[in-house]
Motif scaffolding. Structure first.
Motif, PDB file in Angstrom:
ATOM      1  N   HIS A  48      66.995 -67.235 -52.018  1.00 49.93           N
ATOM      2  CA  HIS A  48      65.745 -67.049 -52.754  1.00 49.93           C
ATOM      3  C   HIS A  48      64.536 -66.917 -51.835  1.00 49.93           C
ATOM      4  O   HIS A  48      63.573 -66.216 -52.167  1.00 49.93           O
ATOM      5  CB  HIS A  48      65.544 -68.213 -53.736  1.00 49.93           C
ATOM      6  N   ARG A  49      64.571 -67.563 -50.697  1.00 46.77           N
ATOM      7  CA  ARG A  49      63.458 -67.415 -49.754  1.00 46.77           C
ATOM      8  C   ARG A  49      63.345 -65.969 -49.277  1.00 46.77           C
ATOM      9  O   ARG A  49      62.244 -65.441 -49.109  1.00 46.77           O
ATOM     10  CB  ARG A  49      63.644 -68.364 -48.567  1.00 46.77           C
ATOM     11  N   CYS A  52      61.954 -63.784 -52.159  1.00 46.83           N
ATOM     12  CA  CYS A  52      60.501 -63.915 -52.273  1.00 46.83           C
ATOM     13  C   CYS A  52      59.785 -63.055 -51.237  1.00 46.83           C
ATOM     14  O   CYS A  52      58.725 -62.472 -51.516  1.00 46.83           O
ATOM     15  CB  CYS A  52      60.096 -65.377 -52.113  1.00 46.83           C
ATOM     16  N   TRP A  71      67.919 -65.677 -60.728  1.00 50.48           N
ATOM     17  CA  TRP A  71      67.452 -67.062 -60.679  1.00 50.48           C
ATOM     18  C   TRP A  71      68.294 -67.952 -61.581  1.00 50.48           C
ATOM     19  O   TRP A  71      67.799 -68.871 -62.216  1.00 50.48           O
ATOM     20  CB  TRP A  71      65.975 -67.116 -61.072  1.00 50.48           C
ATOM     21  N   PRO A  78      64.155 -77.852 -49.700  1.00 47.09           N
ATOM     22  CA  PRO A  78      64.045 -77.052 -48.470  1.00 47.09           C
ATOM     23  C   PRO A  78      65.001 -77.493 -47.373  1.00 47.09           C
ATOM     24  O   PRO A  78      65.492 -76.668 -46.594  1.00 47.09           O
ATOM     25  CB  PRO A  78      62.582 -77.267 -48.045  1.00 47.09           C
ATOM     26  N   LEU A  83      64.243 -73.477 -51.848  1.00 43.55           N
ATOM     27  CA  LEU A  83      62.838 -73.080 -51.871  1.00 43.55           C
ATOM     28  C   LEU A  83      61.933 -74.300 -51.725  1.00 43.55           C
ATOM     29  O   LEU A  83      62.267 -75.393 -52.200  1.00 43.55           O
ATOM     30  CB  LEU A  83      62.510 -72.383 -53.188  1.00 43.55           C
TER      31      LEU A  83
END
Length: 519
Positions: A48-49, A52, A71, A78, A83
């Motif tokens: 997901h990082r 983004c 999602w 983290p 995230l």
């Protein structure tokens, strides 16, 4: 394919923009022609990082990056590659806009576990079935007095416990919402408390009350919890008759005194994992193992059981398919002989004897020669007298094996005197084990002997064993050479260092996927 998907974000980040702000470069002229559904598929392989970051490239990629189908599984921790969310307001916006009905799984750190967040998840994410709540670093809980809602469709709940924070106030609020749970993980602080054993141990969660709220449990994993003892095992057995798998690894106070009750009450129990527990011989000798026909998977690694006790257990279990008996001084030739003659190893598919070095080379050869063809996983590491010679002699029998672990770990007190001819060993594996998926050689670099032509053996392994997804080697020159070979063939993720990776037979457990946590 893994190499291709892994490079997508790097290529995207390298895109330049012309003076008008539009993307330029040869890569863009090709990728912009891909249909949205193909781009969505590519994005689904990314973290997901990375997604983004890709959302900043252009409007089209931003639209795809915000597709709720990307999602469904979200980690907000983290430190576990999840995230980082700056504020509760940001998380509440994500729940409403990004997650919604698509969300199936979420991991929350302590700072994001509030009654407001849980209310939003309950109302905006009706299909949420898997949740991890990480309280492990908590020194103080949020106020849950106003908590009136909680996700009601949960089938999987993982709670990482704190050393000092009592959970009963929070748990009392959610008991009415979790009666549909089928999988429960309670993860303790074994690594922390092992360093300070003299500190007082607190029972931070009331398991005796918890078990009454979740009668439909199939799988219970109690990992590294210092206060868990046999009374807690008995508590689950009294209320969870659907129990199929119980793991209490690294729960040192478990002695086995409740096992007789557990096996008599939970007639569906097929998996019992008790590695590094405080099992007592007299407790296991009281269990009627011959009546536990449903038990198929057993882990006794690192316990202090005698040869007599091990023989009794293995001679009476009739349907064993998975056995982990590593680090057992009592596991010797007599135990193995009784297992072969009085027990029933004909259904065994996974065997782990790591560092059980009181078994002779002759007995291991006899066992593997007779039952090796059925094995899918075999671990014979940490045994000095099991060298490349015996491995090459038994390799033709292991034609259907998917997992192999061999060698002596660096730093072991017992060192083998002879060198390991790794080229011939690799070639033998490539010739006889076409289905191999995971392979680990634990011999240190000084023990391995290889020639200038070793690349041919590595080529043979790479070309013939196309299902190989993990090859673990000790750091050194040979590791670098093999790693470079696989990278040239665009299989970058296959070769790994033993410093960060270990191969086990756990993949062969029936409930392996549901037993995973912090994954």
């Amino acid at each position: 394919m893994e190499g291709i998907w892994g490079q997508v974000s790097d290529v995207a980040a390298a895109l330049s923009r012309d003076a008008s702000g539009r993307m330029s470069g040869p890569f863009h002229t090709q990728i912009e022609k891909l249909p949205d559904k193909i781009l969505l598929r590519i994005f689904s392989y990314l973290q997901h990082r990375e997604i983004c970051n890709l959302a900043k490239i252009c409007k089209k990629w931003r639209m795809i990056a915000y597709d709720t189908r990307l999602w469904q599984v979200v980690s907000l921790r983290p430190e576990w590659s999840g995230l980082h969310v700056n504020s509760l307001e940001s998380l509440l916006a994500l729940i409403s806009v990004r997650f919604g009905p698509s969300l199936r799984y979420i991991e929350l750190p302590i700072e994001l576990i509030t009654h407001t967040v849980l209310h939003e998840l309950a109302s905006k994410c009706p299909n949420l079935t898997h949740m991890l709540l990480d309280f492990s670093t908590a020194m103080q809980l949020h106020d849950f007095n106003e908590l009136q809602a909680f996700p009601t469709k949960l089938r999987y709940l993982c709670v990482c416990l704190s050393e000092v924070i009592f959970m009963e106030g929070f748990m009392r609020k959610i008991y009415n919402f979790i009666n549909g749970l089928e999988v429960l993980h309670l993860i303790g602080t074994y690594e922390k408390t092992a360093e300070a054993e003299e500190e007082e141990v607190y029972e931070v969660i009331n398991i005796h009350k918890l078990k009454s709220a979740i009668p439909n449990l199939r799988i219970v994993n109690l990992y590294g919890i210092t206060f868990v003892d046999d009374s807690h095992i008995e508590a689950f057995s009294s209320n969870c008759i659907q129990l199929e798998c119980l793991a209490a690894n690294f729960c040192a106070k478990v002695t086995g005194s409740s096992l007789k009750l557990l096996l008599s009450r939970c007639r569906k129990l097929r998996c019992l994992l008790l590695a590094q527990t405080g099992l007592l011989n007299e407790c296991l000798m009281q269990v009627e193992w011959d009546k536990a026909q449903q038990l198929q998977e057993l882990d006794l690694t690192g316990t202090d059981l005698s040869s007599e006790c091990l023989s009794y257990v293995l001679s009476n279990l009739q349907n064993l398919r998975y056995l982990s008996a590593g680090q057992l001084d009592g596991f010797n030739d007599s135990v193995m002989r009784n297992f072969m003659e009085k027990g029933n190893p004909r259904g065994l598919v996974a065997l782990d004897l790591d560092r059980s070095d009181n078994i002779s080379e002759e007995m291991i050869y006899r066992f593997i020669s007779r039952f090796g063809q059925q094995l899918r996983g075999l671990i014979l590491s940490g045994i000095p007298h099991i060298t490349d010679q015996i491995w090459t002699s038994i390799m033709p029998v292991l034609s259907r094996t998917k997992i192999l672990v061999m060698g002596m770990a660096e730093g072991c007190c017992q060192k083998i005197q002879q060198k390991i001819l790794v080229d011939y060993l690799m070639d033998c594996i490539a010739t006889n084990c076409p289905e191999i998926e995971r392979l680990e050689l634990r011999w240190d670099p000084d023990t391995l002997r290889y020639s200038d032509k070793s690349q041919k053996a590595v080529d043979a392994l790479r070309v013939k064993c196309l299902q190989l997804r993990c090859l673990v080697l000790s750091d050194g020159q040979y590791y670098e050479s093999v790693k470079a070979n696989f990278e040239r063939a665009d299989r970058r993720t296959v070769v790994r260092t033993g410093t960060n990776c270990r191969v086990t037979n756990s993949y062969l457990l029936t409930d392996y996927r549901e037993l995973m946590f912090n994954s």
